[in-house]
Structures are given as C-alpha cells and as structure tokens.
Motif scaffolding. Structure first.
Motif, PDB file in Angstrom:
ATOM      1  N   TYR A   4      37.790  39.659  21.582  1.00 48.75           N
ATOM      2  CA  TYR A   4      37.318  39.486  22.958  1.00 48.75           C
ATOM      3  C   TYR A   4      38.481  39.406  23.943  1.00 48.75           C
ATOM      4  O   TYR A   4      38.333  38.899  25.055  1.00 48.75           O
ATOM      5  CB  TYR A   4      36.461  38.221  23.079  1.00 48.75           C
ATOM      6  N   ASP A   5      39.643  39.897  23.557  1.00 45.74           N
ATOM      7  CA  ASP A   5      40.813  39.745  24.412  1.00 45.74           C
ATOM      8  C   ASP A   5      40.745  40.582  25.682  1.00 45.74           C
ATOM      9  O   ASP A   5      41.521  40.356  26.611  1.00 45.74           O
ATOM     10  CB  ASP A   5      42.093  40.061  23.631  1.00 45.74           C
ATOM     11  N   HIS A   6      39.803  41.543  25.733  1.00 45.63           N
ATOM     12  CA  HIS A   6      39.604  42.233  27.011  1.00 45.63           C
ATOM     13  C   HIS A   6      39.029  41.263  28.048  1.00 45.63           C
ATOM     14  O   HIS A   6      39.248  41.434  29.254  1.00 45.63           O
ATOM     15  CB  HIS A   6      38.684  43.443  26.844  1.00 45.63           C
ATOM     16  N   ILE A   7      38.318  40.235  27.572  1.00 46.94           N
ATOM     17  CA  ILE A   7      37.756  39.226  28.480  1.00 46.94           C
ATOM     18  C   ILE A   7      38.806  38.188  28.839  1.00 46.94           C
ATOM     19  O   ILE A   7      39.018  37.876  30.019  1.00 46.94           O
ATOM     20  CB  ILE A   7      36.528  38.558  27.839  1.00 46.94           C
ATOM     21  N   THR A   8      39.496  37.642  27.835  1.00 46.96           N
ATOM     22  CA  THR A   8      40.501  36.610  28.125  1.00 46.96           C
ATOM     23  C   THR A   8      41.602  37.158  29.018  1.00 46.96           C
ATOM     24  O   THR A   8      42.146  36.434  29.865  1.00 46.96           O
ATOM     25  CB  THR A   8      41.117  36.059  26.831  1.00 46.96           C
ATOM     26  N   SER A   9      41.932  38.434  28.849  1.00 48.16           N
ATOM     27  CA  SER A   9      42.994  39.012  29.672  1.00 48.16           C
ATOM     28  C   SER A   9      42.498  39.425  31.051  1.00 48.16           C
ATOM     29  O   SER A   9      43.253  39.378  32.027  1.00 48.16           O
ATOM     30  CB  SER A   9      43.605  40.225  28.963  1.00 48.16           C
ATOM     31  N   ALA A  10      41.236  39.842  31.164  1.00 46.66           N
ATOM     32  CA  ALA A  10      40.701  40.223  32.473  1.00 46.66           C
ATOM     33  C   ALA A  10      40.642  39.016  33.403  1.00 46.66           C
ATOM     34  O   ALA A  10      40.806  39.156  34.624  1.00 46.66           O
ATOM     35  CB  ALA A  10      39.316  40.848  32.338  1.00 46.66           C
ATOM     36  N   ILE A  11      40.430  37.834  32.843  1.00 45.08           N
ATOM     37  CA  ILE A  11      40.466  36.615  33.663  1.00 45.08           C
ATOM     38  C   ILE A  11      41.854  36.467  34.282  1.00 45.08           C
ATOM     39  O   ILE A  11      42.010  36.275  35.493  1.00 45.08           O
ATOM     40  CB  ILE A  11      40.108  35.384  32.808  1.00 45.08           C
ATOM     41  N   GLY A  12      42.875  36.586  33.446  1.00 45.53           N
ATOM     42  CA  GLY A  12      44.238  36.489  33.953  1.00 45.53           C
ATOM     43  C   GLY A  12      44.597  37.626  34.878  1.00 45.53           C
ATOM     44  O   GLY A  12      45.336  37.439  35.862  1.00 45.53           O
TER      45      GLY A  12
END
Length: 447
Positions: free
Chosen positions: A303-311
């Motif tokens: 799900y790192d596309h989500i954790t990184s999109a937040i940043g």
C-alpha cells in the motif's frame, strides 16, 4: 547549443516556452523569467523535440507535476510491456516518465519509449553503463560514464539522474543507518569510491558532463544518492551533507548554461516534510525540487502508493515541483501495468491536492464542476470528470447497473429515502414554493 536556460537569460521566449505558457495558462513572459532564474525547467532534448514530445515545465510557479517510473529488469519485462506501461502512465496523467531499465535490450526498449512518448523521458545512465560492464562497478572509468550520457542524449533522453553529490567523506555518515544507502546509483558510486579510494568521478567530471547536457539541452536531475530509505534515517547528517553539495552543483550547472532540478528524499515523517522542502529550496536557490514520495510510514508494503501519496501531497503544498510516484509494488517487485495505473492515480490526486492547497488559479474548477454534477445527480457527468471514469462507473454499476439508475436521485449507499442531497433538494423546492425557512433566534439577546 542554445538551451532553454540560455535563451531565457537572453530575454527570448522560445516556441517551447510559448507552448508551456498555453498549457499552464500563464504568461509567456512569466515562463521565460522563471526559466531564466532557474526556478523552472523545460525538459526537452532537441532530438526528442523532433519526434512526438509535447513540451512541459516543472517549477513551483506552474502546476505540480508527477513522474511515473517504468523499465524492464534482469528477470522480467520486454519492449511491448514497457510500451503498454508508457501508454497507461500517460493516459492516466503522468507528466514525465523515467525509463529505469536494468536488464537486457535496454537500447531498443528505450528508443521505442522515446519514439512513442509525448512526455519527457528520464533515465539513470549508470544502470545501462553497469550492464555494459557486466555488473562490475569497480571496472568503471570516468570516460565510460561520459560516453553513456552522450549516447543517451543522442537517443533523445530529456533529463538524467546523476548521483554526483555523494562524496567519499560522506560515506561514514551512513554506517549507523537502519537501511544504509537505498539509492541504486548512490550505492554503486559508494562502492566505486571505496574500491578505488578516490573521490566520486561524477563530481570531479561534473563540468565535462555539463558540456554534453548543454549540447542536447538535457536537464539535470541531481540525484539524491544518500536519501533516507526509512523513517529512522530521515533528515540525517548524510542526507543533508549531500544536499549541500547538490546546492553547489546546481550553481555550477547554471553557470554552464544547463537546466537543473534536484531530487529529494524518499522516507520522511509528516512533521519533517515542510522543513525538508524549505531546506532544499534554500540550499539550491529555488531550483525545482523533485521528490520520491515521500513515504510517511514504513508499515504498509503493498500500500506504499497510499503512504507515499500522503507525503507527496504535503510536499507539493510546501513547494515541491514534481512528485515521483510510488506503486503498490514498491519494495516488493517490478510494477506491472495495473500497478502503474494505481501509482499514477494516487499521485494525480496528491498533485491536484497540492495545487488546491497552493490556491493555483483554476485548480478548483474541476472540483466545483464535479460537485455540481454530484448535487444534480448527473451520474454520467460525475464519471466524465473523474480521474478514472471507468472505475467510477464500474463501482456505480456493481449495485445499480441498469441505465435508469444513471438518472436516479440517489445512490446505493443511502437509497431513495435517506439521501441528504435529495433531502436538501426537497427543502429548496419547499422554500421556492413559499414555505418559510425557519430562523431560530436566541430567546434572550444576552445568550
């Protein structure tokens, strides 16, 4: 070669600046002035310009951009797959695409990508050079790298990531890191320096590289070889030591007439993002900042596309000019076509959110249009205005597939009796028919 930077400094508005100004709905003079100041780049290799390239710009005065990474590896992928990834990335809104191929047949794949791409193509030249050396970075001589940069420039590559800010004296700063040196290029240069006990040859030959970049107007993407690869390593001495060198090289690149953007960190907790962006802007005199993510937590593989999109949204709000996408496959494997789509969509959301936060003129127009369509229960217009119309329509169809429901004044979540927008619509009709709106006043003026 008259680069975009040199032309802007001479007061010229090039056809590419005119094109970019129209796309961005900005004055051509503003584009020229931002390019001249180094705060904006137009990645447009003169070779690619003769093909399908549609010029675009990267800079804080323009809309926030996103990049999608594609490329084959030593174990998977081929030319057709990479072209499908390119098409998918561009279709869903990638502003640039990086070819990070590390396997066989790199030249043929890259040439096909450049020939087919309307968006700028970036590369990391050390990957192909290493392939030619059989994987042994210790065998590299500076001329090997210079030759590869020139070869890729002749192909039409628009911008290149070069890890020329990793210095021999920085390496000891990484020894206590949890994840060490996570940049491929950074780790390769570190290994070369340790093997030869010499300074980074990409740093010592920087001006020679500038001469090649200027000839083809290839934009520098000064690589962050010591970027943190975990929250534990964020904002450490190694990262900032390299950033100071990149600031020095930014000025050298400008002095040689080349366009420069600077790459930024990959894993940063939310409360440190704004500081990181502002520190880069200060260190690099406003050169466009191109950030990978950043990921704001390390606990979500898949799900790192989500954790990184937040940043990424926070970074864009603070002044990052381009966001490099992360896909669900980050840390796990080579992205496939659907991973590319998911990464691009997540980052289009982040970039658009950043434009809204920066109150860029016109950024809210689509939001307002979709909101009006939503209140009017114009489902087809909602789908049309969505970033991913096919997915929006499919989700609506899953419970209400019949055509009649595309004009219904409710959805499957609320049904016909509990839809707040339908109730609001009824209230407005009652008011229009003469029924008074009740205004509650305090019984006591002092309350």
């Amino acid at each position: 070669m008259m680069t975009q930077l040199l032309a802007a400094r001479a007061g010229q508005i090039t056809p590419e600046m005119e094109f970019v100004a129209h796309r961005e709905q900005l004055a051509p003079e503003l584009i020229r002035d931002e390019v001249a100041a180094g705060r904006m780049v137009i990645p447009a290799n003169k070779v690619h310009l003769q093909k399908k390239l549609e010029p675009m710009c990267i800079g804080v005065a323009a809309s926030c951009k996103i990049n999608a990474n594609i490329g084959n590896s030593a174990v998977t992928s081929n030319r057709e797959t990479e072209l499908d990834k390119l098409h998918t990335a561009v279709h869903f809104g990638a502003d640039t695409v990086m070819d990070l191929s590390t396997g066989k047949d790199i030249d043929r794949i890259r040439q096909a990508i450049i020939d087919a791409s309307p968006v700028p193509i970036g590369t990391v030249p050390i990957y192909q050079m290493l392939e030619q050396l059989g994987g042994n970075i210790e065998d590299m001589r500076p001329q090997h790298f210079l030759d590869m940069v020139e070869h890729q420039a002749k192909q039409g590559v628009d911008y290149m990531t070069v890890h020329c800010g990793v210095m021999l004296e920085h390496l000891h700063l990484t020894m206590q890191r949890v994840t060490g040196i996570v940049s491929r290029g950074g780790s390769l240069m570190a290994k070369w320096m340790m093997a030869h006990r010499q300074q980074n040859p990409l740093y010592t030959h920087f001006e020679d590289l500038c001469d090649i970049m200027r000839e083809y107007d290839v934009t520098w993407s000064l690589g962050d070889g010591l970027r943190p690869g975990s929250i534990a390593d964020a904002s450490d001495a190694a990262q900032f030591a390299e950033l100071d060198v990149l600031g020095e090289l930014t000025k050298k690149g400008w002095a040689k007439g080349t366009q420069v953007m600077v790459e930024g960190p990959g894993h940063i907790p939310m409360h440190e993002i704004d500081m990181n962006i502002k520190r880069q802007i200060a260190a690099c005199d406003g050169a466009p900042f191109y950030v990978l993510g950043p990921l704001v937590t390390d606990i979500a593989p898949g799900y790192d596309h989500i954790t990184s999109a937040i940043g990424a949204a926070l970074a864009g709000w603070s002044g990052a000019a381009m966001l490099c996408y992360v896909t669900p496959k980050e840390h796990l494997g080579l992205p496939e076509i659907d991973d590319v789509k998911q990464g691009v969509i997540a980052y289009k959301i982040a970039a658009h959110a950043a434009d809204l936060a920066r109150q860029r003129p016109g950024a809210r127009d689509r939001d307002d249009a979709l909101s009006r369509a939503r209140f009017a229960f114009d489902w087809n217009e909602q789908f049309r205005l969505s970033l991913d119309p096919e997915t929006a329509r499919r989700m609506h169809d899953e419970t209400l597939p019949q055509d009649t429901f595309k004009s219904a004044h409710f959805c499957s979540m609320c049904g016909p009796k509990y839809c707040s927008m339908k109730i609001t619509e009824d209230i407005r009709k009652m008011a229009a028919n003469g029924e008074p709106l009740v205004v509650l006043e305090a019984a006591n003026a002092g309350q």
